[in-house]
Scaffold this active site. Structure first.
Site, PDB file in Angstrom:
ATOM      1  N   GLU A 177      -2.594  -8.978   2.871  1.00 25.65           N
ATOM      2  CA  GLU A 177      -3.035  -9.556   4.153  1.00 25.65           C
ATOM      3  C   GLU A 177      -4.548  -9.468   4.320  1.00 25.65           C
ATOM      4  O   GLU A 177      -5.102 -10.033   5.246  1.00 25.65           O
ATOM      5  CB  GLU A 177      -2.288  -8.868   5.311  1.00 25.65           C
ATOM      6  CG  GLU A 177      -2.771  -7.465   5.681  1.00 25.65           C
ATOM      7  CD  GLU A 177      -2.260  -6.355   4.753  1.00 25.65           C
ATOM      8  OE1 GLU A 177      -1.734  -6.654   3.667  1.00 25.65           O
ATOM      9  OE2 GLU A 177      -2.427  -5.176   5.139  1.00 25.65           O
ATOM     10  N   HIS A 228      -3.803  -4.767  -0.424  1.00 17.92           N
ATOM     11  CA  HIS A 228      -3.417  -5.332   0.867  1.00 17.92           C
ATOM     12  C   HIS A 228      -3.446  -6.853   0.768  1.00 17.92           C
ATOM     13  O   HIS A 228      -4.514  -7.446   0.913  1.00 17.92           O
ATOM     14  CB  HIS A 228      -4.380  -4.871   1.960  1.00 17.92           C
ATOM     15  CG  HIS A 228      -4.155  -3.450   2.364  1.00 17.92           C
ATOM     16  ND1 HIS A 228      -3.243  -3.092   3.323  1.00 17.92           N
ATOM     17  CD2 HIS A 228      -4.692  -2.300   1.907  1.00 17.92           C
ATOM     18  CE1 HIS A 228      -3.231  -1.779   3.456  1.00 17.92           C
ATOM     19  NE2 HIS A 228      -4.109  -1.271   2.602  1.00 17.92           N
ATOM     20  N   CYS A 234       0.845  -1.195   0.000  1.00 19.90           N
ATOM     21  CA  CYS A 234       0.000   0.000   0.000  1.00 19.90           C
ATOM     22  C   CYS A 234       0.886   1.254   0.000  1.00 19.90           C
ATOM     23  O   CYS A 234       1.661   1.438  -0.918  1.00 19.90           O
ATOM     24  CB  CYS A 234      -0.998  -0.038   1.165  1.00 19.90           C
ATOM     25  SG  CYS A 234      -2.365   1.124   0.960  1.00 19.90           S
TER      26      CYS A 234
END
Lengths: 266, 203
Positions: B187, B185, B80
């Protein structure tokens, strides 16, 4: 192209997941931790948890429900964030930047603030400056009145004179990254979204609008997208009471050509 | 061990949770010297470009990262804002020097049509360049979760390894040698994102 998000909303009351109707009636339907596996199976685009425990209720109820107390919500968040690799929004009962800190530090990607964003508008800016606008979702609750809509705060208990659209624009200026719009009179009604206010709000702001309130069948998602122009369509009850509802909703929208995320695993 | 740079810009817990889930060992690097023990580095970040560069500089991470990545050649993955920091120049709140590992600038996504909402928030399907290391063995829907208003525009377009369509092509991932970046992202991007992190852990 950006996908239209389909968002399950989970209402927490005293640490348990409840079904909500008209912001007044609630029925316990499960334990958030036990539901974790199901949530991952849903392959949800995003999850929104809203703690709707009434202020002061925790101490009254905790004994008979054998719950650990108000910190439970943070505990729930911590456990969920360990195994749910999708965006998590937590909201409800947020009163201060310290409350926000606690949610973000324990794994929330965004906070949803409703009443306190109204009572203390500076909080929206404070959160946006500290964590970025993307972390700040402002919740707006509306109730249909004739041809128009009135805005309510304090979990639907206090009617305020503000125009919901003007208020949404102010929230955007203050730093809100998204608006989550909920219709009190549609909540739990299974009558479908109130697309009038959704489309008006989507036109009024330049940040994403998440539509919520009223979904009772899979058919109800489409008007939120087509007529409401919502960036995301959210629902609570349908995902709990219909078998494999999340996957089926996705499948149906995908089959009809809607631009929704459709992983192979579905 | 995978060093995750903790410099006060965003939540690193989710990145660590995802790495642990994959069976890798995250090392939370709260001080620059912690990176000595890492064999690769993840630079996450949420927030504004200049604030992040100031933090990297005052915390000592700026020099340490240059040493670990530039001199020692450890692979790095910026996530990001962390990806945007790889660029030479950021333009949020005026021009600001970045890490400079990828030649190029960070610019706001062009609004073009008036109904394009910024930030881009949500899932968007990646258009992948062939044989991109980060995306090895990923099949089917490649949607990942994005939250951003700015994008990295490398001087050399071949540094771009994935794009998404948001009012036009928007940079989604970059790679130059051992320097990787993901605008989304990983994750928070379920199966696809976990695969990206796993691929990075194995480069």
């Amino acid at each position: 192209m950006l996908k239209t998000r389909i968002i399950p909303v989970l209402y927490l009351m005293n640490g348990l997941i409840v079904r909500s109707e008209g912001f007044r009636e609630f029925k316990v339907i499960g334990n958030p931790i036990n539901q974790l596996e199901r949530l991952n199976d849903w392959l949800a685009d995003e999850l929104v948890y809203i703690d709707i425990t009434r202020d002061g209720d925790y101490d009254l109820r905790r004994d008979d429900m054998k719950l650990k107390g108000a910190d439970d919500v943070i505990g729930i968040l911590r456990q969920i964030s360990k195994s749910a690799f999708m965006p998590l929004t937590f909201g409800g009962r947020i009163k201060s930047i310290e409350d926000v800190d606690s949610f973000i530090h324990n794994g929330a990607d965004k906070v949803l603030i409703n009443s306190q964003a109204y009572h203390q508008p500076g909080l929206v800016t404070e959160v946006a400056e500290k964590y970025g606008s993307q972390a700040m979702v402002v919740g707006i609750d509306v109730h249909r009145e004739g041809d128009g809509h009135a805005m309510y705060v304090d979990q639907g208990r206090t009617r305020v004179d503000d125009d919901p659209l003007a208020y949404a624009r102010q929230a955007e200026e203050r730093g809100a990254g998204e608006i989550m719009l909920n219709s009190i009179d549609r909540d739990g009604s299974a009558e479908g979204y109130d697309t009038d206010i959704i489309s008006a709000m989507a036109a009024a702001v330049r940040i994403p609008v998440i539509a919520c309130g009223g979904v009772g069948t899979f058919e109800h998602f489409r008007p939120g997208i087509d007529k409401g122009h919502a960036s995301a369509v959210a629902a609570g009850n349908i995902f709990h009471f219909t078998e494999n509802a999340y996957k089926r909703a996705k499948k149906q929208l995908h089959r009809r050509g809607y631009n929704v995320r459709y992983p192979n695993d579905i | 061990m995978i060093g995750v740079v903790s410099f006060g810009m965003g939540n690193i817990g989710s990145v660590c949770n995802a790495l642990e889930h994959l069976g890798h060992t995250p090392l939370i690097a709260s001080a620059p010297e912690d990176l000595d023990k890492a064999d690769r580095i993840i630079l996450p970040g949420v927030g504004a470009f200049p604030a992040a560069m100031t933090r990297l500089s005052t915390s000592g991470f700026l020099d340490a990262l240059n040493d670990q990545v530039r001199e020692k050649g450890k692979p790095v993955l910026g996530i990001c804002l962390g990806m945007q920091l790889l660029a030479e120049t950021g333009t949020e709140f005026g021009d600001c020097a970045g890490l400079g590992w990828i030649s190029g600038r960070v610019e706001i996504i062009p609004r073009g049509s008036s109904d394009l909402r910024l930030p881009q928030i949500g899932w968007n399907e990646l258009v992948l360049k062939d044989n991109a290391q980060l995306f090895a063995n990923i099949e089917g829907d490649t949607s990942c979760y994005f939250v951003h208003s700015y994008q990295l525009l490398p001087t050399d377009p071949s540094d771009i390894v994935a794009t998404v369509d948001y009012g036009g092509p928007v940079t989604a991932a970059v790679q130059r040698d051992h320097i990787f970046g993901a605008q989304f992202h990983p994750e928070k991007s379920a199966r696809v994102g976990l695969a990206v992190l796993d691929n990075f852990a194995k480069v």
